[in-house]
Design a protein around this motif. Structure first.
Motif, PDB file in Angstrom:
ATOM      1  N   UNK A   7      32.422  46.586  29.103  1.00  0.00           N
ATOM      2  CA  UNK A   7      32.147  45.280  28.522  1.00  0.00           C
ATOM      3  C   UNK A   7      31.946  44.279  29.649  1.00  0.00           C
ATOM      4  N   UNK A   8      31.327  43.146  29.286  1.00  0.00           N
ATOM      5  CA  UNK A   8      31.223  42.052  30.240  1.00  0.00           C
ATOM      6  C   UNK A   8      29.846  41.803  30.820  1.00  0.00           C
ATOM      7  N   UNK A   9      28.877  42.629  30.499  1.00  0.00           N
ATOM      8  CA  UNK A   9      27.538  42.387  31.014  1.00  0.00           C
ATOM      9  C   UNK A   9      26.889  41.186  30.347  1.00  0.00           C
ATOM     10  N   UNK A  10      25.716  40.833  30.847  1.00  0.00           N
ATOM     11  CA  UNK A  10      24.996  39.711  30.255  1.00  0.00           C
ATOM     12  C   UNK A  10      23.975  39.127  31.205  1.00  0.00           C
ATOM     13  N   UNK A  11      23.507  37.951  30.825  1.00  0.00           N
ATOM     14  CA  UNK A  11      22.516  37.221  31.615  1.00  0.00           C
ATOM     15  C   UNK A  11      23.212  36.095  32.377  1.00  0.00           C
ATOM     16  N   UNK A  12      22.925  36.004  33.657  1.00  0.00           N
ATOM     17  CA  UNK A  12      23.549  34.972  34.479  1.00  0.00           C
ATOM     18  C   UNK A  12      22.529  34.467  35.487  1.00  0.00           C
ATOM     19  N   UNK A  13      22.658  33.228  35.878  1.00  0.00           N
ATOM     20  CA  UNK A  13      21.759  32.655  36.876  1.00  0.00           C
ATOM     21  C   UNK A  13      22.168  33.095  38.278  1.00  0.00           C
ATOM     22  N   UNK A  14      21.223  33.116  39.195  1.00  0.00           N
ATOM     23  CA  UNK A  14      21.575  33.427  40.594  1.00  0.00           C
ATOM     24  C   UNK A  14      22.690  32.511  41.086  1.00  0.00           C
ATOM     25  N   UNK A  15      23.634  33.121  41.795  1.00  0.00           N
ATOM     26  CA  UNK A  15      24.792  32.378  42.264  1.00  0.00           C
ATOM     27  C   UNK A  15      25.960  32.386  41.312  1.00  0.00           C
ATOM     28  N   UNK A  16      25.731  32.869  40.108  1.00  0.00           N
ATOM     29  CA  UNK A  16      26.790  32.898  39.112  1.00  0.00           C
ATOM     30  C   UNK A  16      27.702  34.103  39.249  1.00  0.00           C
ATOM     31  N   UNK A  17      28.619  34.231  38.294  1.00  0.00           N
ATOM     32  CA  UNK A  17      29.620  35.299  38.322  1.00  0.00           C
ATOM     33  C   UNK A  17      29.687  36.009  36.980  1.00  0.00           C
ATOM     34  N   UNK A  18      30.066  37.253  37.032  1.00  0.00           N
ATOM     35  CA  UNK A  18      30.364  38.046  35.849  1.00  0.00           C
ATOM     36  C   UNK A  18      31.520  38.974  36.176  1.00  0.00           C
ATOM     37  N   UNK A  19      32.240  39.341  35.141  1.00  0.00           N
ATOM     38  CA  UNK A  19      33.320  40.316  35.306  1.00  0.00           C
ATOM     39  C   UNK A  19      33.088  41.462  34.335  1.00  0.00           C
ATOM     40  N   UNK A  20      32.963  42.660  34.877  1.00  0.00           N
ATOM     41  CA  UNK A  20      32.813  43.856  34.063  1.00  0.00           C
ATOM     42  C   UNK A  20      34.169  44.536  33.909  1.00  0.00           C
ATOM     43  N   UNK A  21      34.395  45.063  32.719  1.00  0.00           N
ATOM     44  CA  UNK A  21      35.625  45.793  32.456  1.00  0.00           C
ATOM     45  C   UNK A  21      35.294  47.138  31.828  1.00  0.00           C
ATOM     46  N   UNK A  22      36.125  48.118  32.129  1.00  0.00           N
ATOM     47  CA  UNK A  22      35.962  49.460  31.569  1.00  0.00           C
ATOM     48  C   UNK A  22      37.340  49.988  31.217  1.00  0.00           C
ATOM     49  N   UNK A  78      39.361  49.730  34.801  1.00  0.00           N
ATOM     50  CA  UNK A  78      38.778  49.373  36.090  1.00  0.00           C
ATOM     51  C   UNK A  78      37.853  48.190  35.859  1.00  0.00           C
ATOM     52  N   UNK A  79      38.009  47.173  36.676  1.00  0.00           N
ATOM     53  CA  UNK A  79      37.235  45.948  36.552  1.00  0.00           C
ATOM     54  C   UNK A  79      36.398  45.723  37.801  1.00  0.00           C
ATOM     55  N   UNK A  80      35.311  45.004  37.610  1.00  0.00           N
ATOM     56  CA  UNK A  80      34.459  44.633  38.727  1.00  0.00           C
ATOM     57  C   UNK A  80      34.165  43.144  38.618  1.00  0.00           C
ATOM     58  N   UNK A  81      34.717  42.374  39.540  1.00  0.00           N
ATOM     59  CA  UNK A  81      34.433  40.944  39.599  1.00  0.00           C
ATOM     60  C   UNK A  81      33.224  40.748  40.498  1.00  0.00           C
ATOM     61  N   UNK A  82      32.179  40.162  39.940  1.00  0.00           N
ATOM     62  CA  UNK A  82      30.927  39.982  40.677  1.00  0.00           C
ATOM     63  C   UNK A  82      30.664  38.505  40.867  1.00  0.00           C
ATOM     64  N   UNK A  92      21.522  48.256  34.999  1.00  0.00           N
ATOM     65  CA  UNK A  92      22.521  48.754  34.065  1.00  0.00           C
ATOM     66  C   UNK A  92      23.706  49.251  34.892  1.00  0.00           C
ATOM     67  N   UNK A  93      24.870  48.760  34.557  1.00  0.00           N
ATOM     68  CA  UNK A  93      26.084  49.115  35.287  1.00  0.00           C
ATOM     69  C   UNK A  93      26.868  50.144  34.481  1.00  0.00           C
ATOM     70  N   UNK A  94      27.241  51.221  35.154  1.00  0.00           N
ATOM     71  CA  UNK A  94      27.944  52.323  34.523  1.00  0.00           C
ATOM     72  C   UNK A  94      29.341  52.486  35.111  1.00  0.00           C
ATOM     73  N   UNK A  95      30.280  52.616  34.235  1.00  0.00           N
ATOM     74  CA  UNK A  95      31.639  52.954  34.631  1.00  0.00           C
ATOM     75  C   UNK A  95      31.718  54.462  34.873  1.00  0.00           C
TER      76      UNK A  95
END
Length: 119
Positions: A7-22, A78-82, A92-95
């Motif tokens: 979970x946690x994907x989406x659309x973000x502007x350059x310079x922004x942040x997202x957090x993916x969780x699995x 497992x989380x990925x803070x971007x 596409x990000x895969x756990x």
């Protein structure tokens, strides 16, 4: 034997942040390695970051200093803070998880979550 839900994907502007969780579920309760891979259109799947059960981390050169991977062994997450996302982070990000048993390793993959970095 192992199911992975991202979970946690989406659309973000350059310079922004997202957090993916699995989160992992099933009959396996510990993993030797947990990580994230990504695949851009027309490209091969590549390692973004992974983390061993003892906490040792490994990052692709392109994300060092911007992404942080973490895991919770008790929760099997497992989380990925971007941070400071760039258009080239799009994909596409895969756990992924791996464990060793009976003289072989076992790999499991999630279904993937789309990350799009665009203005």
């Amino acid at each position: 034997q192992v199911q992975l839900v991202e979970s946690g994907g989406g659309l973000v502007q350059p310079g922004g942040s997202l957090r993916l969780s699995c989160v992992a579920s099933g009959r396996v309760f510990s993993f030797d390695v947990m990580g994230w891979y990504r695949q851009a259109p027309g490209e091969q799947r590549e390692l973004v970051a992974d983390i061993a059960s003892g906490g040792r981390t490994n990052y692709a050169d392109s994300v060092k200093g911007r992404f942080t991977i973490s895991r919770d062994n008790g929760k099997r997450t497992v989380d990925l803070q971007m941070n400071t996302l760039k258009p080239e982070d799009t994909g596409v990000y895969y756990c992924h998880v791996r464990y060793w048993a009976a003289l072989r390793d076992y790999d499991y993959w999630g279904q993937g979550t789309q990350v799009t970095v665009s203005s």
